[in-house]
Motif scaffolding. Structure first.
Motif, PDB file in Angstrom:
ATOM      1  N   HIS A  29       0.855  -1.179   0.000  1.00  0.00           N
ATOM      2  CA  HIS A  29       0.000   0.000   0.000  1.00  0.00           C
ATOM      3  C   HIS A  29       0.898   1.239   0.000  1.00  0.00           C
ATOM      4  O   HIS A  29       1.492   1.579   1.024  1.00  0.00           O
ATOM      5  CB  HIS A  29      -0.909  -0.011   1.222  1.00  0.00           C
ATOM      6  CG  HIS A  29      -1.704  -1.271   1.346  1.00  0.00           C
ATOM      7  ND1 HIS A  29      -2.889  -1.453   0.697  1.00  0.00           N
ATOM      8  CD2 HIS A  29      -1.470  -2.420   2.015  1.00  0.00           C
ATOM      9  CE1 HIS A  29      -3.370  -2.640   0.962  1.00  0.00           C
ATOM     10  NE2 HIS A  29      -2.508  -3.271   1.762  1.00  0.00           N
ATOM     11  N   TRP A  30       1.017   1.899  -1.142  1.00  0.00           N
ATOM     12  CA  TRP A  30       1.919   3.035  -1.281  1.00  0.00           C
ATOM     13  C   TRP A  30       1.584   4.161  -0.317  1.00  0.00           C
ATOM     14  O   TRP A  30       2.464   4.787   0.257  1.00  0.00           O
ATOM     15  CB  TRP A  30       1.892   3.570  -2.716  1.00  0.00           C
ATOM     16  CG  TRP A  30       2.622   2.706  -3.664  1.00  0.00           C
ATOM     17  CD1 TRP A  30       2.087   1.891  -4.609  1.00  0.00           C
ATOM     18  CD2 TRP A  30       4.040   2.534  -3.752  1.00  0.00           C
ATOM     19  NE1 TRP A  30       3.071   1.213  -5.273  1.00  0.00           N
ATOM     20  CE2 TRP A  30       4.291   1.597  -4.771  1.00  0.00           C
ATOM     21  CE3 TRP A  30       5.126   3.063  -3.066  1.00  0.00           C
ATOM     22  CZ2 TRP A  30       5.560   1.198  -5.123  1.00  0.00           C
ATOM     23  CZ3 TRP A  30       6.390   2.671  -3.415  1.00  0.00           C
ATOM     24  CH2 TRP A  30       6.603   1.743  -4.438  1.00  0.00           C
ATOM     25  N   GLY A  81       4.392   2.654   5.612  1.00  0.00           N
ATOM     26  CA  GLY A  81       4.959   2.436   6.941  1.00  0.00           C
ATOM     27  C   GLY A  81       4.020   1.762   7.913  1.00  0.00           C
ATOM     28  O   GLY A  81       4.454   1.240   8.937  1.00  0.00           O
ATOM     29  N   ASN A  82       2.727   1.755   7.615  1.00  0.00           N
ATOM     30  CA  ASN A  82       1.749   1.236   8.568  1.00  0.00           C
ATOM     31  C   ASN A  82       1.096  -0.069   8.138  1.00  0.00           C
ATOM     32  O   ASN A  82       0.498  -0.747   8.964  1.00  0.00           O
ATOM     33  CB  ASN A  82       0.651   2.281   8.798  1.00  0.00           C
ATOM     34  CG  ASN A  82       1.213   3.547   9.399  1.00  0.00           C
ATOM     35  OD1 ASN A  82       2.126   3.496  10.195  1.00  0.00           O
ATOM     36  ND2 ASN A  82       0.676   4.677   8.996  1.00  0.00           N
ATOM     37  N   GLN A  83       1.158  -0.408   6.873  1.00  0.00           N
ATOM     38  CA  GLN A  83       0.522  -1.614   6.358  1.00  0.00           C
ATOM     39  C   GLN A  83       1.584  -2.656   5.999  1.00  0.00           C
ATOM     40  O   GLN A  83       2.685  -2.302   5.596  1.00  0.00           O
ATOM     41  CB  GLN A  83      -0.297  -1.298   5.098  1.00  0.00           C
ATOM     42  CG  GLN A  83      -1.490  -0.417   5.350  1.00  0.00           C
ATOM     43  CD  GLN A  83      -2.561  -1.139   6.145  1.00  0.00           C
ATOM     44  OE1 GLN A  83      -2.800  -2.321   5.943  1.00  0.00           O
ATOM     45  NE2 GLN A  83      -3.194  -0.425   7.054  1.00  0.00           N
ATOM     46  N   PRO A  84       1.256  -3.933   6.152  1.00  0.00           N
ATOM     47  CA  PRO A  84       2.234  -4.967   5.803  1.00  0.00           C
ATOM     48  C   PRO A  84       2.441  -5.066   4.294  1.00  0.00           C
ATOM     49  O   PRO A  84       1.566  -4.727   3.512  1.00  0.00           O
ATOM     50  CB  PRO A  84       1.599  -6.253   6.335  1.00  0.00           C
ATOM     51  CG  PRO A  84       0.145  -5.963   6.376  1.00  0.00           C
ATOM     52  CD  PRO A  84       0.005  -4.488   6.660  1.00  0.00           C
ATOM     53  N   VAL A  85       3.615  -5.508   3.928  1.00  0.00           N
ATOM     54  CA  VAL A  85       3.928  -5.820   2.535  1.00  0.00           C
ATOM     55  C   VAL A  85       3.789  -7.327   2.399  1.00  0.00           C
ATOM     56  O   VAL A  85       4.396  -8.081   3.157  1.00  0.00           O
ATOM     57  CB  VAL A  85       5.362  -5.369   2.170  1.00  0.00           C
ATOM     58  CG1 VAL A  85       5.716  -5.809   0.771  1.00  0.00           C
ATOM     59  CG2 VAL A  85       5.500  -3.863   2.316  1.00  0.00           C
ATOM     60  N   GLU A  86       2.972  -7.772   1.467  1.00  0.00           N
ATOM     61  CA  GLU A  86       2.733  -9.198   1.284  1.00  0.00           C
ATOM     62  C   GLU A  86       3.421  -9.671   0.010  1.00  0.00           C
ATOM     63  O   GLU A  86       3.282  -9.053  -1.037  1.00  0.00           O
ATOM     64  CB  GLU A  86       1.235  -9.480   1.189  1.00  0.00           C
ATOM     65  CG  GLU A  86       0.487  -9.131   2.457  1.00  0.00           C
ATOM     66  CD  GLU A  86      -1.002  -9.337   2.326  1.00  0.00           C
ATOM     67  OE1 GLU A  86      -1.455  -9.887   1.305  1.00  0.00           O
ATOM     68  OE2 GLU A  86      -1.715  -8.941   3.251  1.00  0.00           O
ATOM     69  N   ILE A  87       4.161 -10.768   0.124  1.00  0.00           N
ATOM     70  CA  ILE A  87       4.831 -11.366  -1.019  1.00  0.00           C
ATOM     71  C   ILE A  87       4.335 -12.802  -1.144  1.00  0.00           C
ATOM     72  O   ILE A  87       4.419 -13.572  -0.190  1.00  0.00           O
ATOM     73  CB  ILE A  87       6.357 -11.345  -0.844  1.00  0.00           C
ATOM     74  CG1 ILE A  87       6.853  -9.910  -0.696  1.00  0.00           C
ATOM     75  CG2 ILE A  87       7.035 -12.036  -2.018  1.00  0.00           C
ATOM     76  CD1 ILE A  87       8.320  -9.800  -0.354  1.00  0.00           C
ATOM     77  N   LEU A  88       3.810 -13.136  -2.302  1.00  0.00           N
ATOM     78  CA  LEU A  88       3.318 -14.481  -2.559  1.00  0.00           C
ATOM     79  C   LEU A  88       4.162 -15.080  -3.686  1.00  0.00           C
ATOM     80  O   LEU A  88       4.257 -14.513  -4.765  1.00  0.00           O
ATOM     81  CB  LEU A  88       1.840 -14.447  -2.974  1.00  0.00           C
ATOM     82  CG  LEU A  88       1.224 -15.769  -3.386  1.00  0.00           C
ATOM     83  CD1 LEU A  88       1.172 -16.728  -2.196  1.00  0.00           C
ATOM     84  CD2 LEU A  88      -0.157 -15.541  -3.948  1.00  0.00           C
ATOM     85  N   ILE A  89       4.792 -16.213  -3.393  1.00  0.00           N
ATOM     86  CA  ILE A  89       5.615 -16.902  -4.387  1.00  0.00           C
ATOM     87  C   ILE A  89       5.047 -18.302  -4.551  1.00  0.00           C
ATOM     88  O   ILE A  89       4.893 -19.036  -3.578  1.00  0.00           O
ATOM     89  CB  ILE A  89       7.091 -16.970  -3.938  1.00  0.00           C
ATOM     90  CG1 ILE A  89       7.633 -15.564  -3.714  1.00  0.00           C
ATOM     91  CG2 ILE A  89       7.924 -17.714  -4.959  1.00  0.00           C
ATOM     92  CD1 ILE A  89       9.014 -15.531  -3.108  1.00  0.00           C
ATOM     93  N   GLU A  90       4.730 -18.675  -5.791  1.00  0.00           N
ATOM     94  CA  GLU A  90       4.170 -19.993  -6.067  1.00  0.00           C
ATOM     95  C   GLU A  90       4.986 -20.704  -7.137  1.00  0.00           C
ATOM     96  O   GLU A  90       5.554 -20.068  -8.011  1.00  0.00           O
ATOM     97  CB  GLU A  90       2.723 -19.862  -6.552  1.00  0.00           C
ATOM     98  CG  GLU A  90       1.767 -19.328  -5.518  1.00  0.00           C
ATOM     99  CD  GLU A  90       0.343 -19.213  -6.043  1.00  0.00           C
ATOM    100  OE1 GLU A  90       0.073 -19.685  -7.157  1.00  0.00           O
ATOM    101  OE2 GLU A  90      -0.480 -18.635  -5.332  1.00  0.00           O
TER     102      GLU A  90
END
Length: 94
Positions: A19-20, A24-33
């Motif tokens: 979330h640009w 600083g307040n929201q998580p960064v989610e990384i999905l690798i499949e």
């Protein structure tokens, strides 16, 4: 010293969600499949047995410390739950 050699692999899907406006307040989610990666020992590895023993002992000590912390945390949660049930039981009894 290079211990491993990485061969070409395959990455099926990579998704990055951030979330640009709230970086600083929201998580960064990384999905690798669907990852295929071939890792082999480097043929040019000169391993020092003493260094390997130190690394192994350090890894064991770290695992033991983590296990002790998890055990202590579990005991604290059990104890905390017991205290909460006693307090709520007292309020319900009144």
């Amino acid at each position: 010293m290079q211990l491993i050699k990485l061969h070409p692999g395959h990455l099926g899907k990579f998704t990055l969600s951030l979330h640009w406006m709230n970086l600083g307040n929201q998580p960064v989610e990384i999905l690798i499949e669907d990852v295929y990666l071939l890792v082999v020992p480097s043929p040019q590895t000169n391993v020092d047995p003493d260094e390997e023993e130190r690394r192994a002992q350090s890894a064991k000590a770290e695992r033991l410390e983590n296990a002790e912390l998890l055990h202590m945390r579990g005991q604290a949660e059990i104890s905390h739950g017991t205290i909460e049930s006693r307090i709520s039981g007292r309020f319900l009894a009144r």
